[in-house]
Design an enzyme around this catalytic site. Structure first.
Site, PDB file in Angstrom:
ATOM      1  N   GLY A 131       0.834  -1.207   0.000  1.00  0.00           N
ATOM      2  CA  GLY A 131       0.000   0.000   0.000  1.00  0.00           C
ATOM      3  C   GLY A 131       0.861   1.245   0.000  1.00  0.00           C
ATOM      4  O   GLY A 131       2.069   1.172  -0.244  1.00  0.00           O
ATOM      5  N   ASN A 132       0.250   2.387   0.238  1.00  0.00           N
ATOM      6  CA  ASN A 132       1.029   3.622   0.391  1.00  0.00           C
ATOM      7  C   ASN A 132       0.342   4.507   1.423  1.00  0.00           C
ATOM      8  O   ASN A 132      -0.711   4.154   1.947  1.00  0.00           O
ATOM      9  CB  ASN A 132       1.208   4.326  -0.968  1.00  0.00           C
ATOM     10  CG  ASN A 132      -0.122   4.696  -1.594  1.00  0.00           C
ATOM     11  OD1 ASN A 132      -0.883   5.456  -1.021  1.00  0.00           O
ATOM     12  ND2 ASN A 132      -0.404   4.126  -2.766  1.00  0.00           N
ATOM     13  N   ARG A 133       0.951   5.652   1.691  1.00  0.00           N
ATOM     14  CA  ARG A 133       0.487   6.466   2.820  1.00  0.00           C
ATOM     15  C   ARG A 133      -0.667   7.400   2.479  1.00  0.00           C
ATOM     16  O   ARG A 133      -1.087   8.200   3.311  1.00  0.00           O
ATOM     17  CB  ARG A 133       1.644   7.331   3.334  1.00  0.00           C
ATOM     18  CG  ARG A 133       2.739   6.536   3.969  1.00  0.00           C
ATOM     19  CD  ARG A 133       3.828   7.492   4.461  1.00  0.00           C
ATOM     20  NE  ARG A 133       4.986   6.749   4.883  1.00  0.00           N
ATOM     21  CZ  ARG A 133       5.094   6.129   6.050  1.00  0.00           C
ATOM     22  NH1 ARG A 133       4.088   6.189   6.909  1.00  0.00           N
ATOM     23  NH2 ARG A 133       6.179   5.470   6.357  1.00  0.00           N
TER      24      ARG A 133
END
Ligand SMILES: Cc1cc2nc3c(=O)[nH]c(=O)nc-3n(C[C@H](O)[C@H](O)[C@H](O)COP(=O)(O)O)c2cc1C
Length: 419
Positions: free
Chosen positions: A229-231
């Site tokens: 995922g990412n932030r």
């Protein structure tokens, strides 16, 4: 009674500055409005810059100083500023500006913006007594008042060159108070538009338009429980969707974020880049404007393991394959007149790289945020962005709230829809 801060927070005041000796006091007006939470856009005339330098305004507010119809950050600056303004305030308003405004001139950015807005107009005249008492000036003031323009001052007191008398600009505090009372009855940005055309029209600028927005970071499964995922929090895309809806558009938001659905927005939940591509693709044909604010993964695991990976098996490799480039696909399939806006998270402010990306992806605008800045990018409430168009930098804002970034993105996008 609402406080000045409650009235001005989130409101955009375009502060026109004319070429009078009182121009230096406009700096205090800007500070007073900003302190109460207004987003102030300084707009100086040519003559004003003989009295106060643009750098003074630049140093005091995050908005670029606007000065010209021809080389500002927006492609069509007078309509962009006119639609964005909740209030157009001119301080000092010279005799020359009173004449131009009374007669509908539009030969510079300030006067053209005054014609291209439905926001209320508040003027703070400042001039020598002889000028103020001249019948030509009196007639212009009467014309403006008959059209509903508000004036604050002038007062009596010391003037330039050691003179004294009527014509002195109202004090900055008085001007800020006048701005607050003028906006007091206008709806706050989050309130529904009032039936009166005067203040409601800018918020209806996207009426009849279909806007498609993507938001959030995608999750690419590795196994049953793990993902890449990412932030991205989705806040920026959600703010764009909410703002577009408040401007009257029919909005669909395709999002992977858990944030609540904005009012009046149809929400489609997705998780992976592939789902995002499918849901966006299904709806793109109808959209007048597409804003791709989602942080879509560039890669996904080639295979998704059916079971949970077991640590005892020792080191494992993860083979990644590229995901679909949604922005490029949208660009290849887009219909005439559709405006396409991408977002790009960059580390460092390399605009040449971003400009190349804009060209390669075939979008109209690229909103570039420097995620190495502490107040910008993922998972913070603020953002600092540069909006690139095919003609160069269209706008620069920040650090400001993501709601304010959303407003600027829509202002610039709307000016492209209109041309
Ligand atoms: C030193 C100086 C001071 C001036 N002060 C004023 C003033 O206070 N009010 C005014 O109406 N004009 C004043 N003027 C004249 C304006 O600068 C002139 O009319 C100019 O064209 C106005 O430009 P604007 O339309 O951008 O305001 C002044 C001119 C000079 C040279």
């Amino acid at each position: 009674m609402r406080s000045g801060a409650a009235v001005l927070t989130g409101r955009t005041v375009v502060l026109g500055v004319g070429g009078g000796i009182a121009a230096y006091k406009a700096v205090e007006v800007l500070r007073g409005l900003s302190k109460l939470g207004a987003e102030v856009v300084p707009l100086v005339t040519d003559a004003a810059t003989h009295f106060v330098g643009r750098a003074t305004f630049s140093a005091l507010c995050p908005e670029p100083v606007r000065a010209s119809l021809w080389d500002g950050p927006e492609p069509v600056p007078h309509t962009a500023l006119g639609r964005r303004a909740d209030l157009l305030l001119v301080a000092p308003c010279t005799a020359d500006l009173l004449a131009k405004l009374a007669h509908g001139h539009a030969d510079d950015l300030l006067t053209a913006t005054a014609l291209a807005t439905r926001a209320p107009l508040l003027l703070a005249p400042a001039m020598h007594s002889e000028m103020w008492e001249h019948p030509a000036v009196g007639a212009n003031v009467a014309t403006l008042k008959s059209r509903g323009t508000s004036l604050v001052g002038p007062g009596t007191g010391p003037l330039a060159a050691g003179d004294s008398g009527v014509g002195r600009m109202a004090e900055p505090d008085e001007i800020v108070d006048a701005a607050v009372s003028l906006l007091y009855d206008a709806p706050a940005p989050s309130e529904p538009p009032a039936p009166s055309g005067l203040v409601a029209a800018p918020s209806g600028a996207l009426a009849g338009m279909a806007v498609l927005v993507s938001a959030g970071g995608t999750r690419e499964p590795i196994d049953r429980v793990r993902f890449i995922g990412n932030r991205s929090s989705g806040r920026q895309g959600h703010a764009v969707a909410a703002e577009a809806a408040s401007r009257g558009a029919r909005v669909v938001l395709v999002t992977s974020s858990a944030l609540p659905a904005p009012d009046e927005v149809e929400v489609v939940k997705v998780e992976t880049a592939q789902e995002m591509a499918e849901e966006i693709g299904k709806r793109a044909g109808e959209a007048n404007l597409i804003v791709m604010a989602a942080a879509v993964a560039d890669f996904r695991p080639r295979a998704r393991l059916e079971h949970k990976m077991d640590r005892s098996r020792g080191p494992v490799g993860l083979e990644l394959e590229p995901t679909e480039d949604i922005l490029a696909s949208l660009s290849a399939a887009r219909r005439p007149g559709q405006v396409l806006v991408g977002f790009a998270a960059e580390v460092g402010s390399d605009l040449a790289r971003a400009a190349e990306k804009l060209e390669r992806k075939g979008a109209d605008l690229l909103v570039v945020n420097d995620v190495s800045e502490p107040d910008a990018g993922f998972d913070v409430p603020t953002n600092t962005v540069t909006i690139l168009s095919r003609r160069g930098v269209a706008a620069k804002v920040g650090p400001v709230s993501k709601e304010q970034v959303a407003r600027t993105v829509l202002d610039v996008s709307t000016s492209l829809l209109a041309t």
